[in-house]
Design a protein around this motif. Structure first.
Motif, PDB file in Angstrom:
ATOM      1  N   ILE A 166       0.760  -0.739   0.290  1.00  0.00           N
ATOM      2  CA  ILE A 166      -0.190  -0.027   0.019  1.00  0.00           C
ATOM      3  C   ILE A 166       1.186   1.030  -0.417  1.00  0.00           C
ATOM      4  N   VAL A 167       0.793   2.192  -0.848  1.00  0.00           N
ATOM      5  CA  VAL A 167       1.394   3.304  -0.962  1.00  0.00           C
ATOM      6  C   VAL A 167       0.582   4.858  -1.069  1.00  0.00           C
ATOM      7  N   LEU A 168       1.151   5.789  -0.494  1.00  0.00           N
ATOM      8  CA  LEU A 168       0.862   7.170  -0.470  1.00  0.00           C
ATOM      9  C   LEU A 168       0.880   8.210  -1.832  1.00  0.00           C
ATOM     10  N   PHE A 169       0.042   8.255  -2.023  1.00  0.00           N
ATOM     11  CA  PHE A 169       0.580   8.615  -3.268  1.00  0.00           C
ATOM     12  C   PHE A 169      -0.239  10.349  -3.275  1.00  0.00           C
ATOM     13  N   TYR A 170       0.622  10.963  -4.179  1.00  0.00           N
ATOM     14  CA  TYR A 170       0.279  12.872  -4.175  1.00  0.00           C
ATOM     15  C   TYR A 170       0.049  12.917  -5.465  1.00  0.00           C
ATOM     16  N   ASP A 171      -0.352  14.368  -6.125  1.00  0.00           N
ATOM     17  CA  ASP A 171      -0.286  14.751  -6.878  1.00  0.00           C
ATOM     18  C   ASP A 171       0.933  16.120  -6.559  1.00  0.00           C
ATOM     19  N   LYS A 172       1.728  16.340  -6.822  1.00  0.00           N
ATOM     20  CA  LYS A 172       3.220  16.591  -6.833  1.00  0.00           C
ATOM     21  C   LYS A 172       3.077  19.043  -7.380  1.00  0.00           C
ATOM     22  N   PRO A 327       9.838   2.407  10.984  1.00  0.00           N
ATOM     23  CA  PRO A 327       9.531   3.611   9.190  1.00  0.00           C
ATOM     24  C   PRO A 327       9.151   3.063   7.916  1.00  0.00           C
ATOM     25  N   SER A 328       9.717   1.613   7.860  1.00  0.00           N
ATOM     26  CA  SER A 328       9.775   0.873   6.872  1.00  0.00           C
ATOM     27  C   SER A 328       9.148  -0.059   7.188  1.00  0.00           C
ATOM     28  N   ASP A 329       8.539  -0.550   7.449  1.00  0.00           N
ATOM     29  CA  ASP A 329       7.399  -1.399   8.003  1.00  0.00           C
ATOM     30  C   ASP A 329       6.131  -0.808   6.757  1.00  0.00           C
ATOM     31  N   THR A 330       5.914  -1.611   5.672  1.00  0.00           N
ATOM     32  CA  THR A 330       4.027  -1.708   5.226  1.00  0.00           C
ATOM     33  C   THR A 330       2.904  -2.945   5.410  1.00  0.00           C
ATOM     34  N   VAL A 331       2.203  -2.525   4.874  1.00  0.00           N
ATOM     35  CA  VAL A 331       0.980  -3.132   4.521  1.00  0.00           C
ATOM     36  C   VAL A 331       1.120  -3.870   3.223  1.00  0.00           C
ATOM     37  N   GLY A 332       0.055  -4.581   3.191  1.00  0.00           N
ATOM     38  CA  GLY A 332      -0.691  -5.175   1.835  1.00  0.00           C
ATOM     39  C   GLY A 332      -0.791  -6.323   1.362  1.00  0.00           C
ATOM     40  N   ASN A 333       0.137  -6.896   0.608  1.00  0.00           N
ATOM     41  CA  ASN A 333      -0.068  -8.025   0.021  1.00  0.00           C
ATOM     42  C   ASN A 333       1.726  -8.916  -0.399  1.00  0.00           C
ATOM     43  N   PRO A 334       2.390  -9.344   1.059  1.00  0.00           N
ATOM     44  CA  PRO A 334       3.946  -9.670   0.841  1.00  0.00           C
ATOM     45  C   PRO A 334       3.940 -11.159   0.482  1.00  0.00           C
ATOM     46  N   GLY A 335       3.020 -11.549  -1.053  1.00  0.00           N
ATOM     47  CA  GLY A 335       3.163 -12.456  -1.959  1.00  0.00           C
ATOM     48  C   GLY A 335       1.769 -13.707  -1.718  1.00  0.00           C
ATOM     49  N   GLN A 336       1.577 -14.301  -2.754  1.00  0.00           N
ATOM     50  CA  GLN A 336       0.270 -15.481  -2.316  1.00  0.00           C
ATOM     51  C   GLN A 336       1.772 -16.923  -1.650  1.00  0.00           C
ATOM     52  N   TYR A 337       1.401 -17.168  -2.095  1.00  0.00           N
ATOM     53  CA  TYR A 337       1.459 -19.134  -0.709  1.00  0.00           C
ATOM     54  C   TYR A 337       0.943 -20.497  -1.181  1.00  0.00           C
ATOM     55  N   MET A 338       2.431 -21.704  -1.393  1.00  0.00           N
ATOM     56  CA  MET A 338       2.441 -22.556  -1.782  1.00  0.00           C
ATOM     57  C   MET A 338       2.348 -23.404  -0.322  1.00  0.00           C
ATOM     58  N   SER A 339       1.647 -24.588   0.093  1.00  0.00           N
ATOM     59  CA  SER A 339       1.751 -25.145   0.721  1.00  0.00           C
ATOM     60  C   SER A 339       1.055 -26.352   0.097  1.00  0.00           C
ATOM     61  N   ALA A 405      11.601  -5.141  -0.471  1.00  0.00           N
ATOM     62  CA  ALA A 405      12.765  -5.642   0.356  1.00  0.00           C
ATOM     63  C   ALA A 405      13.310  -4.833   1.460  1.00  0.00           C
ATOM     64  N   ASN A 406      12.950  -3.965   1.571  1.00  0.00           N
ATOM     65  CA  ASN A 406      13.377  -3.177   3.295  1.00  0.00           C
ATOM     66  C   ASN A 406      12.649  -2.833   4.190  1.00  0.00           C
ATOM     67  N   ALA A 407      11.624  -3.596   3.844  1.00  0.00           N
ATOM     68  CA  ALA A 407      10.730  -3.143   4.790  1.00  0.00           C
ATOM     69  C   ALA A 407      10.960  -4.532   6.531  1.00  0.00           C
ATOM     70  N   LYS A 408      11.114  -4.301   7.292  1.00  0.00           N
ATOM     71  CA  LYS A 408      11.588  -4.861   8.497  1.00  0.00           C
ATOM     72  C   LYS A 408       9.823  -5.423   8.718  1.00  0.00           C
ATOM     73  N   ASN A 409       9.051  -5.081   8.548  1.00  0.00           N
ATOM     74  CA  ASN A 409       7.821  -6.002   8.791  1.00  0.00           C
ATOM     75  C   ASN A 409       6.244  -5.444   7.481  1.00  0.00           C
ATOM     76  N   PHE A 410       6.324  -6.505   6.507  1.00  0.00           N
ATOM     77  CA  PHE A 410       5.829  -6.766   5.386  1.00  0.00           C
ATOM     78  C   PHE A 410       4.295  -7.113   6.464  1.00  0.00           C
ATOM     79  N   ALA A 411       3.318  -5.923   7.230  1.00  0.00           N
ATOM     80  CA  ALA A 411       1.552  -6.214   7.059  1.00  0.00           C
ATOM     81  C   ALA A 411       0.533  -6.888   6.057  1.00  0.00           C
TER      82      ALA A 411
END
Length: 453
Positions: A166-172, A327-339, A405-411
């Motif tokens: 998830i990203v914070l987009f803005y209009d310059k 501050p490096s943490d992010t949220v969203g979809n960290p991947g899909q998974y195979m069991s 890649a740099n997220a300490k935690n990708f929720a």
């Protein structure tokens, strides 16, 4: 976030034929399609395995190519596939696994669904195999992708495919009009709100009717204020986890922004599926928008020169002053998974492990994901980005890569991480919170009542 909305899992129209491909990603037959000789039974003859996955391009073609490479190299232990449209897949896979007739390879989104499989003894514990025999593969994957694959400290799925933060987009252009810089803290966000409103620009666009769009705000505020452990405690079933002081503060800050007219008027009647929230940003009616990385392609395709003219800005969510979150943490979809099914034979399990190890994140797969405009969950994706010739796409994909890649935690998105019962209660109460019809304390009480369900 509805785990079956394909457009929220793919970047739309970044590279090559991406726009067409992503458009097709929402299509597919209502029932299963099979490769020659496919079967929907759990077993496969001669140590072969079965594998169910989703239709829709470009993902379907990439998965089919993985299986073809494996089958060409292993003619005696071929994998047989069955492909389903999203909604049919969700229904069929749950029913089949519950009846002990699921596929050998179980594709999914991790989180709450995986946890349910684990508690029912339906999937293999892959911890020792992966740590001891697949150390190189483990090291190649973004560390943040493993959280949604882990239950009670053990690995029950291997991360694969792509990441979408998830990203914070803005209009310059909007910031130029008020002579300000993008926010570097939550305090900055609150300070910017009256300045944009005075200029007749909505501070934030929001498709609030969709509910999961509101959820993204809470995901970041919980993390930035209290750290990743606040939601982790809720996921783990801690009693009254939603009443954590940091959680209450996050809910209070959220309502402060709403009361300050931080969002576009009428946000509760705007849907994300219509892309109307994106249009408010790229037409200059709103200054900022918190949304998924998958929106980039549509804003490039539909937003005039918003992207191509260099007017779009983007960043990770800023920290909250005094907050505990990284501050490096992010949220969203960290991947899909195979069991791997616990009901499969030993020979089928070995075939499945061989496929996961050799074909799900091999070089050909990584290159295919990047060419489709996605960032796969591996560090080697960075090396492939130099092939992207469009400067806007290149900068964007490098940003997405670095964020993941740099997220300490990708929720993982909360409505994927939690059980279906908790997720629906969550979305219902988030809508009420944003409409100011319940207080933070009422929200916490309502959510505490369904912890563990």
């Amino acid at each position: 976030m509805d785990p079956n909305t394909t457009s929220r899992r793919t970047f739309l129209g970044l590279v090559g034929g991406g726009a067409l491909a992503a458009g097709l990603a929402a299509c597919g037959s209502s029932g299963p399609t099979t490769t020659p000789g496919s079967t929907t039974a759990a077993g496969g003859a001669g140590g072969g395995a079965t594998y169910w996955f989703l239709t829709g391009q470009p993902q379907q073609a990439i998965r089919e190519a993985q299986v073809k490479r494996f089958n060409d190299a292993n003619p005696d232990t071929k994998i047989k596939t069955t492909q389903f449209q999203n909604d049919a897949f969700k229904q069929k896979i749950k029913t089949a696994i519950g009846a002990g007739q699921g596929p050998t390879l179980i594709w999914g989104w991790g989180g709450g669904g995986l946890k349910a499989y684990v508690e029912a003894g339906q999937v293999e514990d892959l911890t020792d195999w992966f740590n001891k025999e697949q150390a190189d593969l483990k090291d190649s994957i973004f560390p943040s992708a493993f959280t949604a694959a882990t239950v009670n400290g053990k690995l029950y799925a291997v991360p694969g495919e792509t990441v979408t933060p998830i990203v914070l987009f803005y209009d310059k252009r909007a910031f130029d009009k008020i002579g300000a810089q993008p926010p570097q803290s939550w305090g900055d966000i609150m300070d910017l709100v009256p300045k944009f409103n005075e200029k007749g620009i909505a501070p934030f666009s929001l498709g609030g009717q969709s509910r999961w769009t509101n959820m993204m705000w809470l995901e970041f505020l919980f993390d930035r204020i209290g750290g990743a452990e606040v939601f982790q405690n809720i996921f783990d079933g801690k009693k009254d986890g939603w009443s954590d002081p940091s959680a209450i503060k996050a809910l209070e800050e959220m309502q402060k922004l709403i009361k300050a007219n931080g969002f576009v008027k009428g946000f509760s009647s705007i849907t994300a599926d219509s892309n109307a929230d994106q249009a408010l940003l790229y037409t200059g009616k709103a200054a900022m928008m918190l949304h998924g990385a998958w929106t980039y392609g549509n804003m490039k395709a539909s937003g005039g020169d918003f992207v191509t003219g260099g007017h779009m800005g983007y960043m990770n969510f800023p920290p909250v002053d005094g907050g505990k979150g990284d501050p490096s943490d992010t949220v969203g979809n960290p991947g899909q998974y195979m069991s791997i099914s616990a009901k499969a034979t030993d020979a089928e399990k070995e075939t499945a492990k061989k496929f996961i190890a050799n074909n799900t994140l091999d070089d050909a797969t990584v290159e295919a994901w990047v060419k489709s405009g996605n960032i796969p969950v591996v560090k080697s994706a960075k090396d492939k980005l130099s092939s992207i010739t469009d400067k806007n796409d290149s900068a964007w994909l490098n940003f997405v890569y670095d964020t993941a890649a740099n997220a300490k935690n990708f929720a993982q998105s909360w409505d994927q991480a939690l059980s279906p019962t908790q997720a629906e209660t969550l979305l219902d109460n988030i809508a009420k919170l944003f409409q100011l019809s319940i207080s933070p304390q009422q929200f916490a009480t309502n959510m505490n009542a369904v912890i563990g369900q």
